[in-house]
Design a protein around this motif. Sequence first.
Motif, short mmCIF file in Angstrom:
data_model
loop_
_atom_site.label_atom_id
_atom_site.label_comp_id
_atom_site.label_asym_id
_atom_site.label_seq_id
_atom_site.Cartn_x
_atom_site.Cartn_y
_atom_site.Cartn_z
N THR A 1 -31.83 -53.16 -12.27
CA THR A 1 -32.13 -52.54 -13.54
C THR A 1 -31.10 -52.47 -14.37
O THR A 1 -31.22 -52.76 -15.78
CB THR A 1 -32.64 -51.22 -13.16
N VAL A 2 -29.94 -52.38 -13.95
CA VAL A 2 -28.65 -52.29 -14.96
C VAL A 2 -28.53 -53.53 -15.64
O VAL A 2 -28.21 -53.95 -16.82
CB VAL A 2 -27.55 -51.84 -14.10
N GLU A 3 -28.79 -54.71 -14.58
CA GLU A 3 -28.53 -56.22 -15.29
C GLU A 3 -29.57 -56.49 -16.12
O GLU A 3 -29.24 -57.09 -17.25
CB GLU A 3 -28.61 -57.22 -14.06
N ASN A 4 -30.64 -55.89 -16.13
CA ASN A 4 -31.85 -56.22 -17.14
C ASN A 4 -31.66 -55.48 -18.42
O ASN A 4 -31.74 -55.96 -19.61
CB ASN A 4 -33.22 -55.63 -16.83
N GLU A 5 -31.03 -54.46 -18.24
CA GLU A 5 -30.52 -53.60 -19.42
C GLU A 5 -29.52 -54.03 -20.25
O GLU A 5 -29.58 -54.33 -21.31
CB GLU A 5 -30.06 -51.97 -18.94
N LEU A 6 -28.38 -54.92 -19.32
CA LEU A 6 -27.16 -55.33 -20.03
C LEU A 6 -27.85 -56.56 -20.82
O LEU A 6 -27.32 -56.97 -22.00
CB LEU A 6 -26.31 -55.86 -19.09
N GLU A 7 -28.67 -57.39 -20.29
CA GLU A 7 -29.32 -58.64 -20.99
C GLU A 7 -29.93 -58.14 -22.19
O GLU A 7 -30.05 -58.80 -23.10
CB GLU A 7 -30.54 -59.24 -20.11
N ARG A 8 -30.78 -57.05 -22.14
CA ARG A 8 -31.43 -56.62 -23.46
C ARG A 8 -30.39 -56.12 -24.32
O ARG A 8 -30.83 -56.41 -25.61
CB ARG A 8 -32.21 -55.23 -23.01
#
Length: 633
Positions: free
Chosen positions: A329-336
Amino acid sequence: MRIILQRLTLKHFKGVEDFTLDAKGQSITVYGRNGSGKTTLADALTWLLTGKDTQGQADFSIKTIDQKGEGLHMLEHSVEAEFSFEQEGIWRSLTLKKVFAEKYTKRKGSRGDEFTGHETTHFVNSVPKSQKEYLLAVNSICPDEVFRLITSITYFNSLHWQKRRALLLDVCGDVSDADVIASKETLSNLTELLDGLSLSDYMKKLKSERPKINEQLNQIPHRIDEVRRTKPKEEACLPPQGLGYSTLQDKIRSLQHQRAARLAGDTSEISQKIVEIRQAINQVNEQHSKTLQTANKAKAELESKVRRLENERTASNIILDRERSSFETVENELERLRTEYREIRDEECPTVTVKCPNPSCGEVFTVKLDEEQFNSSKAARIKKNQETGIAKAAERSQINQRISKVVAEIEALEVEIEKAKQEVVSVKIPDAPDHTERLSQITELEKQIGSGGTHDTSAIDAEIEEVSRMIRLHDEATNNRKKAVDADQRTEELKAEQKRLGQEIDLIDSRLWLCEEFIRTKVSLLTERVNEKFSPLQFKLFNVQINGGLDETCETLVPSPEGALVPWSDVNTGHKILAGLKIVQVLSSHFGKWAPLFIDNAESLTMEIPDTEFQLIKLMANDLDNSLTVEAA
């Protein structure tokens, strides 16, 4: 369609006795002292078109008020406006007029006319019309509500927030659920989960299921405690000291044979031989029982150790799955955030296209909006993006450390489990002793026993009773051991049920989080779409609740010179004018209609109004003009 005001005439309207605003289709400025009737001009046009004043009131006082605070009688109060409007490339004209007057009726038997109320008459191009015909003529160029939206810079923000929100979505278009799901990889399986349900119904379903499962989960510890209380104590499971169960069984059979032999009068050496053989059998059985009991106890302890280690491993795996989900989840948020950063970085100051208001000109200009303000807002958004990214990176690092720790714990548990399993296998369970030969001897000896007379068996009976008591104690211990095993097995079943229910709760929580992530994503997409349309203004479309939920709202946010976003209610008059002008500009473009736009309190502006294609009528207060003065812009 462009609608131009050529002339506006007021007679006995709200204190204005007789005044003609000769706009001649141009943008103009009207000067006058406070109370001289500037706002009345806007009220007059709004009343003519919609039947209400600029505040949206239909029952405002149209009559001129005398010194006693009463309206003047026996006067006609009228407003007349001449418009030009472009329709299908052809300029046409339209004259509208409304007259509000007292109505008097001659009643039979009375000396004079009596006042019976008021009436409003309507004219279109100087021809009397019914109210219905008049409204059809007005709506033919622009509907009532649209007129109000595009002729006032404050009307939009005077609407209820739900109406404002609905209007924004109508202008900018709502975001479909499919678009939201397609915008984020983490939402990709949401469609399958919904299975035809709406998001709202699906969340209601999850929230109704969770308390039921949670209630079952909360009952598990009490049920485990209840099972443990019914489990026999360890000492109750131990057999009595002394002879083993098999030995006791053989002994009681031997005693019964002796009793039978004594009753039969057999006192020969044959009975003694049988006793000796049975004693030998009993000794072997007793030794085997002790060895078997020791081996079974050791194996049970090792098997319990394996189950305990496996439960620890299961719990660690659940924690690992949760941490990995959080990491993703955090990795996806960083990509966003990285994508958002690139988009903000590449943004350029927007421009607007402005058409000359002169119908004969038609020239189009491209005007760049306030670049300094745009850059300030852009820098603030980049800073916020970077700060959020740093915080998320730190969170990712912490999660990664926790994952490494849990993985190490699981690997250590795997080694211990394998070692314990090998120890279980290494425990040897002794085989039961073979008494075939001895039993065959007893059978042959018993055949040789003859029958005899009656003898005293009281001593043997007492011994039989004692051996029977010891056998009963063995049976009770065996039953207690079975109850203890059953209790342990039930406890393990309840623990497995506890784990399953916990996993169901985690699954529901993860799906609720997914639904909330969908809502947050939709909020972001919807807000971006609206804000892009109305830039540099922004709109707050949702409020975040304490529990993380979202409430719909609609609040206009106006950027200050310092880059802060200020709610409409707190903005000064000058910035309200500029913000309202932007809103009217977007709405006019959406409806395809540009009408005369009144700007009251225009003296509050300390900056020039950007060139627009509106016919602007600025109302400015000064101390120089006792009466209304009109100047071309």
